[in-house]
Design a protein around this motif. Structure first.
Motif, PDB file in Angstrom:
ATOM      1  N   GLY A  51      -7.363 -24.157  -2.083  1.00  0.00           N
ATOM      2  CA  GLY A  51      -6.992 -23.062  -0.985  1.00  0.00           C
ATOM      3  C   GLY A  51      -5.639 -22.133  -1.259  1.00  0.00           C
ATOM      4  N   ALA A  52      -5.736 -20.977  -0.291  1.00  0.00           N
ATOM      5  CA  ALA A  52      -4.424 -20.228  -0.396  1.00  0.00           C
ATOM      6  C   ALA A  52      -3.558 -20.697   0.161  1.00  0.00           C
ATOM      7  N   GLY A  53      -3.606 -21.437   1.202  1.00  0.00           N
ATOM      8  CA  GLY A  53      -2.549 -21.996   2.083  1.00  0.00           C
ATOM      9  C   GLY A  53      -1.508 -22.871   1.189  1.00  0.00           C
ATOM     10  N   LEU A  54      -2.242 -23.749   0.407  1.00  0.00           N
ATOM     11  CA  LEU A  54      -1.504 -24.634  -0.510  1.00  0.00           C
ATOM     12  C   LEU A  54      -0.741 -23.817  -1.493  1.00  0.00           C
ATOM     13  N   ALA A  55      -1.681 -22.893  -2.138  1.00  0.00           N
ATOM     14  CA  ALA A  55      -1.095 -22.103  -3.321  1.00  0.00           C
ATOM     15  C   ALA A  55       0.317 -21.144  -2.982  1.00  0.00           C
ATOM     16  N   GLY A  56      -0.017 -20.680  -1.459  1.00  0.00           N
ATOM     17  CA  GLY A  56       1.347 -19.902  -1.008  1.00  0.00           C
ATOM     18  C   GLY A  56       2.468 -20.968  -0.583  1.00  0.00           C
ATOM     19  N   ARG A  57       2.318 -22.189  -0.243  1.00  0.00           N
ATOM     20  CA  ARG A  57       3.367 -23.143   0.157  1.00  0.00           C
ATOM     21  C   ARG A  57       3.905 -23.328  -1.451  1.00  0.00           C
ATOM     22  N   VAL A  58       3.231 -23.677  -2.530  1.00  0.00           N
ATOM     23  CA  VAL A  58       3.962 -24.004  -3.742  1.00  0.00           C
ATOM     24  C   VAL A  58       4.660 -22.846  -4.204  1.00  0.00           C
ATOM     25  N   ALA A  59       4.288 -21.544  -4.080  1.00  0.00           N
ATOM     26  CA  ALA A  59       4.955 -20.205  -4.298  1.00  0.00           C
ATOM     27  C   ALA A  59       6.345 -20.345  -3.576  1.00  0.00           C
ATOM     28  N   ARG A  60       6.212 -20.578  -2.444  1.00  0.00           N
ATOM     29  CA  ARG A  60       7.604 -20.416  -1.438  1.00  0.00           C
ATOM     30  C   ARG A  60       8.422 -21.636  -1.886  1.00  0.00           C
ATOM     31  N   GLU A  61       7.703 -22.747  -2.356  1.00  0.00           N
ATOM     32  CA  GLU A  61       8.579 -23.870  -2.482  1.00  0.00           C
ATOM     33  C   GLU A  61       9.353 -23.574  -4.067  1.00  0.00           C
ATOM     34  N   LEU A  62       8.753 -22.767  -4.996  1.00  0.00           N
ATOM     35  CA  LEU A  62       9.309 -22.457  -6.196  1.00  0.00           C
ATOM     36  C   LEU A  62      10.236 -21.091  -6.198  1.00  0.00           C
ATOM     37  N   VAL A  63      10.123 -20.521  -4.848  1.00  0.00           N
ATOM     38  CA  VAL A  63      11.087 -19.447  -4.545  1.00  0.00           C
ATOM     39  C   VAL A  63      10.420 -18.188  -5.276  1.00  0.00           C
ATOM     40  N   MET A  64       9.096 -18.248  -5.412  1.00  0.00           N
ATOM     41  CA  MET A  64       8.345 -17.093  -5.933  1.00  0.00           C
ATOM     42  C   MET A  64       8.226 -16.387  -4.730  1.00  0.00           C
ATOM     43  N   PHE A  65       8.193 -14.904  -4.968  1.00  0.00           N
ATOM     44  CA  PHE A  65       7.972 -14.015  -3.783  1.00  0.00           C
ATOM     45  C   PHE A  65       6.350 -14.021  -3.303  1.00  0.00           C
ATOM     46  N   LEU A  66       5.585 -14.075  -4.368  1.00  0.00           N
ATOM     47  CA  LEU A  66       4.203 -13.994  -4.031  1.00  0.00           C
ATOM     48  C   LEU A  66       3.290 -14.544  -5.420  1.00  0.00           C
ATOM     49  N   GLN A  67       2.248 -14.975  -5.220  1.00  0.00           N
ATOM     50  CA  GLN A  67       1.459 -15.130  -6.407  1.00  0.00           C
ATOM     51  C   GLN A  67       0.713 -13.748  -6.591  1.00  0.00           C
ATOM     52  N   ARG A  68       0.972 -13.294  -7.789  1.00  0.00           N
ATOM     53  CA  ARG A  68       0.474 -12.129  -8.044  1.00  0.00           C
ATOM     54  C   ARG A  68      -1.023 -12.185  -8.686  1.00  0.00           C
ATOM     55  N   PRO A  69      -1.989 -11.219  -8.193  1.00  0.00           N
ATOM     56  CA  PRO A  69      -3.408 -11.592  -8.647  1.00  0.00           C
ATOM     57  C   PRO A  69      -3.443 -10.918  -9.968  1.00  0.00           C
ATOM     58  N   GLY A  70      -4.278 -11.664 -10.699  1.00  0.00           N
ATOM     59  CA  GLY A  70      -4.738 -11.346 -12.282  1.00  0.00           C
ATOM     60  C   GLY A  70      -4.897 -10.228 -12.504  1.00  0.00           C
ATOM     61  N   GLY A  71      -5.595  -9.434 -11.816  1.00  0.00           N
ATOM     62  CA  GLY A  71      -5.746  -7.883 -12.263  1.00  0.00           C
ATOM     63  C   GLY A  71      -4.731  -7.113 -11.990  1.00  0.00           C
ATOM     64  N   GLN A  72      -3.377  -7.561 -11.478  1.00  0.00           N
ATOM     65  CA  GLN A  72      -2.327  -6.907 -11.491  1.00  0.00           C
ATOM     66  C   GLN A  72      -1.756  -6.436 -12.883  1.00  0.00           C
ATOM     67  N   SER A  73      -1.229  -5.256 -13.031  1.00  0.00           N
ATOM     68  CA  SER A  73      -0.817  -4.767 -14.150  1.00  0.00           C
ATOM     69  C   SER A  73       0.318  -5.762 -14.493  1.00  0.00           C
ATOM     70  N   GLN A  74       0.653  -5.791 -16.098  1.00  0.00           N
ATOM     71  CA  GLN A  74       2.075  -6.555 -16.453  1.00  0.00           C
ATOM     72  C   GLN A  74       3.105  -5.822 -16.203  1.00  0.00           C
ATOM     73  N   PHE A  75       3.115  -4.544 -15.943  1.00  0.00           N
ATOM     74  CA  PHE A  75       4.405  -3.838 -15.671  1.00  0.00           C
ATOM     75  C   PHE A  75       4.279  -3.295 -14.268  1.00  0.00           C
ATOM     76  N   SER A  76       5.518  -3.054 -13.758  1.00  0.00           N
ATOM     77  CA  SER A  76       5.651  -2.334 -12.480  1.00  0.00           C
ATOM     78  C   SER A  76       6.737  -1.080 -12.893  1.00  0.00           C
ATOM     79  N   GLU A  77       6.454  -0.193 -11.761  1.00  0.00           N
ATOM     80  CA  GLU A  77       7.348   0.935 -11.875  1.00  0.00           C
ATOM     81  C   GLU A  77       8.659   0.714 -11.722  1.00  0.00           C
TER      82      GLU A  77
END
Length: 334
Positions: A180-206
Motif C-alpha cells: 500500500g501507498a501508506g507504507l511506501a510513503g513512510r519509507v520515502a519519508r524515512e529516507l528523506v525522499m520528498f516523494l515517490q515519483r511515478p514511473g511515467g514521469q519524465s527523467q528530466f525536470s525543467e
C-alpha cells in the motif's frame, strides 16, 4: 507473507543500483511489526564485490547454487560499467534464463537492462534505461520497445528503470504494490525522499533542463526562471533579447529543442507541481492555473497528465498519504 527479494551484483556494478533498492526494502522491514522482505545479494561467488566506485559490497549467495533460493518473488539486476562484460558471459545469461520462470517480478536498474536483454528476457516488452544508454539499447536489441524518458516501467512482470535514483523509485513502487501507498510513503519519508515519483514521469525536470542555459539565451532564461508567472509573450521575450520573434524561436529550437511557449509552459507546470504539495495553501486547480497562467483547471489537468504521466489529484494524494502516516512513523534519531 515474507517476500524474497534478490539483487544481482557483479564487479564494477553501480553501488547505488544495489544499495538504493536494498535500503527501500530494508526500511520497509524496519517500519513494520514483522519482516516483510527477505533480502539476498547474489553474485557469481560469495564474498566482496567491488563496485565501480571502488566500494565493495558482500554477496551472500552464489548463483551457482540456486536451488535453496528459488522460487523468488523479485530479482533485480544492477547496472553499471561492468554490465557490458557480464552480458558477454554465457553462464550469467543461462542462469538468468533458468531463474526467470521462477521469479514473479524480474527487473533491472539502469543499464542492468542490457544484461536482461542479452539473455533474451526483454524481447517484446516495454523497457527503459538511463537516458544516456537508451539509444544504444534500442539499436542493439531491436526486439525491445525502449521508452527513453520514463523513470521506470512495468510490462507484464518485467520491471526496468532509469539511472541510479530511479531504482529507488522502482523499489518504492514495488513496496506500494505489495503493502500500500501508506507504507511506501513512510519509507520515502524515512529516507528523506520528498516523494515517490511515478514511473511515467519524465527523467528530466525543467529545473534540470535549465542547467542547459547556453549562449545567447542565458539572459532570457534567467528572467523566465526568476518568475514564470509574468505575462511573457513571444513578442516580449523577443524584445528582451532585442531580436525578432522568428529568430528567438529558431534559437530555442536549436539550443533547447522546443519553442519559447512550450518551455515557459513547462516552467509554469513545475511551479504548479510544487504548489500542489504545499500543505499550507492547498490551492484548487483553478487557483493554481490562474496563478501560473496555465488556463483553467481542466487545461492544467491535461497538461500535468501529459508532462508528468499522472493526474494532479493522484500526485497530491501520494504526498498526502505519507504525511497522514507520519504519526505512526518511528523516529530515526533519539
Amino acid at each position: 507473507m515474507t517476500r524474497h527479494i534478490a539483487l544481482l551484483a557483479y564487479p564494477d556494478c553501480q553501488l547505488l543500483d544495489v544499495t538504493g533498492p536494498w535500503q527501500v526494502f530494508a526500511s520497509a522491514n524496519a517500519l513494520s511489526p514483522q519482516p516483510l522482505y527477505r533480502l539476498t545479494l547474489l553474485a557469481e561467488s560469495v564474498g566482496p564485490i567491488v563496485t565501480n566506485g571502488g566500494l565493495a559490497v558482500n554477496a551472500t549467495h552464489s548463483y551457482h547454487q540456486l536451488t535453496p533460493l528459488l522460487p523468488l518473488d523479485t530479482l533485480l539486476v544492477a547496472g553499471g560499467s561492468g554490465v557490458m562484460q557480464q552480458r558477454d558471459i554465457t553462464e550469467v545469461k543461462a542462469v538468468l534464463r533458468e531463474m526467470a520462470p521462477q521469479v514473479r517480478r524480474l527487473g533491472s536498474i539502469c543499464s542492468g537492462a542490457f544484461l536482461l536483454a542479452a539473455a533474451g528476457l526483454l524481447d517484446g516488452y516495454r523497457v527503459t534505461t538511463h537516458w544516456r544508454h537508451a539509444e544504444q539499447l534500442a539499436d542493439e536489441y531491436p526486439a525491445l520497445n525502449v521508452e527513453p524518458d520514463a523513470l521506470y516501467i512495468e510490462s507484464h512482470g518485467r520491471y526496468t528503470s532509469a539511472g541510479v535514483t530511479a531504482g529507488i523509485d522502482l523499489a518504492l513502487s514495488l513496496v506500494e504494490a505489495d503493502h500500500g501507498a501508506g507504507l511506501a510513503g513512510r519509507v520515502a519519508r524515512e529516507l528523506v525522499m520528498f516523494l515517490q515519483r511515478p514511473g511515467g514521469q519524465s527523467q528530466f525536470s525543467e529545473i534540470l533542463r535549465c542547467q542547459q542555459k547556453v549562449g545567447p539565451l542565458r539572459r532570457l532564461l534567467d528572467q523566465l526562471h526568476a518568475d514564470p508567472s509574468v505575462d511573457h509573450g513571444l513578442d516580449s521575450m523577443a524584445d528582451l533579447m532585442a531580436i525578432s520573434p522568428r529568430h528567438l524561436t529558431r534559437l530555442f529550437k536549436r539550443h533547447l529543442k522546443t519553442t519559447p511557449g512550450a518551455y515557459l509552459t513547462q516552467l509554469r507546470l513545475e511551479q504548479a507541481r510544487l504548489a500542489l504539495l504545499d500543505e499550507r495553501e492547498q490551492l484548487s486547480l483553478e487557483r493554481l492555473a490562474q496563478r501560473w497562467r496555465l488556463g483553467g483547471a481542466e487545461q492544467l489537468r491535461r497538461q500535468f497528465q501529459r508532462y508528468y504521466g499522472v493526474s494532479p489529484s493522484v500526485y497530491r494524494q501520494r504526498f498526502a498519504s505519507s504525511s497522514a502516516d507520519s504519526s505512526m512513523e518511528p523516529h530515526a534519531c533519539p
